[in-house]
Design a protein around this motif. Structure first.
Motif, short mmCIF file in Angstrom:
data_model
loop_
_atom_site.label_atom_id
_atom_site.label_comp_id
_atom_site.label_asym_id
_atom_site.label_seq_id
_atom_site.Cartn_x
_atom_site.Cartn_y
_atom_site.Cartn_z
N LEU A 102 7.14 7.98 6.74
CA LEU A 102 6.48 6.73 7.13
C LEU A 102 7.57 5.80 7.64
CD1 LEU A 102 4.25 5.87 3.99
CD2 LEU A 102 3.71 7.43 5.87
N SER A 103 7.37 5.22 8.82
CA SER A 103 8.37 4.29 9.32
C SER A 103 7.69 3.17 10.08
CB SER A 103 9.35 5.01 10.24
OG SER A 103 8.75 5.21 11.50
N GLU A 104 8.48 2.22 10.52
CA GLU A 104 7.94 1.11 11.31
C GLU A 104 7.24 1.63 12.56
OE1 GLU A 104 10.00 -2.46 11.30
OE2 GLU A 104 9.60 -2.95 13.40
N ARG A 150 7.04 11.12 2.32
CA ARG A 150 5.86 11.45 1.52
C ARG A 150 5.65 12.95 1.56
NH1 ARG A 150 6.81 6.93 0.79
NH2 ARG A 150 5.43 5.11 0.63
N ARG A 210 0.34 -3.34 13.06
CA ARG A 210 0.81 -1.96 12.91
C ARG A 210 0.36 -1.10 14.10
NH1 ARG A 210 4.45 -0.18 11.32
NH2 ARG A 210 3.94 1.59 10.02
N GLU A 229 -2.18 8.18 -4.71
CA GLU A 229 -2.14 6.89 -5.38
C GLU A 229 -1.85 5.76 -4.40
OE1 GLU A 229 1.33 6.13 -7.99
OE2 GLU A 229 2.02 8.10 -7.38
N PHE A 230 -1.92 4.53 -4.90
CA PHE A 230 -1.64 3.34 -4.10
C PHE A 230 -0.25 3.45 -3.48
CE2 PHE A 230 0.19 -0.92 -3.76
CZ PHE A 230 -0.74 -1.51 -2.92
N GLY A 231 -0.15 3.17 -2.19
CA GLY A 231 1.14 3.20 -1.51
C GLY A 231 1.59 4.57 -1.06
N SER A 232 0.72 5.56 -1.20
CA SER A 232 1.13 6.92 -0.82
C SER A 232 1.08 7.14 0.70
CB SER A 232 0.29 7.97 -1.56
OG SER A 232 -1.08 7.81 -1.28
N GLY A 233 0.51 6.18 1.43
CA GLY A 233 0.55 6.27 2.89
C GLY A 233 -0.79 6.58 3.55
N LYS A 234 -1.88 6.51 2.77
CA LYS A 234 -3.21 6.85 3.31
C LYS A 234 -3.58 5.95 4.49
CE LYS A 234 -5.13 6.09 -0.77
NZ LYS A 234 -3.92 5.73 -1.56
N THR A 235 -3.42 4.64 4.31
CA THR A 235 -3.79 3.71 5.38
C THR A 235 -2.88 3.87 6.60
OG1 THR A 235 -4.80 2.14 3.87
CG2 THR A 235 -4.03 1.25 5.96
N GLN A 236 -1.60 4.09 6.36
CA GLN A 236 -0.68 4.30 7.49
C GLN A 236 -1.12 5.50 8.33
OE1 GLN A 236 1.69 1.95 8.11
NE2 GLN A 236 0.66 1.02 6.35
#
Ligand code: ADP
Ligand code: MG
Length: 238
Positions: A231-233, A212, A75, A33-40
């Motif tokens: 997921l972190s900075e 995640r 990023r 879902e949205f915000g699950s970290g796919k783009t990261q």
């Protein structure tokens, strides 16, 4: 046939789940879902591909087909610094192509072969694989056409991966409530075309804070299982 290579995700846990990392010559799909970290994860893979082979990379250039305008150079800079890489050098090696609609997306994947004549591209990312298709082909009547186009697109991507011995990774947003999408063949419920063409499928779901849970779904030869990533900075890690 060239021998298969593996690209690190940055997380030892996730690499282990995948048998050492993302494989060349196949498609790995991250869905959630949205915000699950796919783009990261996509951004981290882009940085990692520029790493030397002894550090889990390919010392290569990268092509990102960005359909949602979520590419963030800031990023890349943060993640590069954490890995001890020069951010400017990394950014120069990441070629971002913005896809304005599904037709354009298909065209960009076809044109990737031209780019690979000039640059050594060992990683091709599509973030997101399905968003344009989903918004442009709505309703029952257009499902067959959508699936056919998506199928062809995925075969183009796979062909690029095979010819260039490259990793192909794509994202696919799904609802946390698959019942809302019941009957939509893009969801991982039931048979669907994305699922049949992607060799590795990883389902991401949110946990506490930046954690995640990544679950490997119906892999041809790896055991099903799940692990936790962070997921972190600084990027993706254990
Ligand atoms: P998706 O693509 O699946 O919709 P994203 O990859 O955009 O999701 O993930 C967004 C999440 O990534 C945020 O909720 C946050 O947890 C994490 N994230 C993004 N940027 C940062 C950052 N600079 N520092 C720490 N965490 C971040
Ligand atoms: Mg995203």
């Amino acid at each position: 046939r060239k021998s298969i290579k593996k690209l690190t995700t940055g997380s030892k846990n996730l690499d282990d789940l995948l048998g050492g990392g993302l494989e060349t010559q196949s498609i790995t799909e991250f869905f959630g879902e949205f915000g699950s970290g796919k783009t990261q994860i996509m951004l981290q893979l882009a940085v990692n591909s520029t790493l030397p082979e002894e550090n889990g990379g390919f010392d290569s250039d990268v092509l990102i087909i960005d359909t949602e305008n979520t590419f963030r150079p800031e990023r890349i800079i943060q993640m590069s610094k954490y890995k001890g890489l020069d951010p400017d050098t990394v950014l120069k090696r990441i070629h971002v192509a913005r896809a304005y609609n599904s037709h354009h997306q298909i065209l960009l994947a076809e044109k990737a072969a031209d780019l690979s004549k000039e640059f050594d591209i060992k990683l091709l990312l599509v973030d997101s694989l399905t968003s344009h298709f989903r918004s442009e082909y709505m309703g029952r009547g257009s499902l067959a056409e959508r699936q056919q186009l998506l199928n062809r697109h995925m075969h183009d991507l796979l062909k690029f991966g095979t010819i260039n011995n490259a990793v192909i990774a794509v994202t696919n947003q799904v609802s946390a409530r698959p019942d809302i999408f019941f009957g939509d063949p893009m969801t991982p419920i039931g048979g669907n075309i994305v699922g049949h063409t992607a060799t590795f499928r990883i389902y991401l779901r949110k946990s506490k804070g930046g954690k995640r849970i990544a679950r490997l779904i119906d892999s041809p030869y790896l055991p099903e299982g799940e692990t936790v990533i962070q997921l972190s900075e600084d990027g993706i890690m254990d």
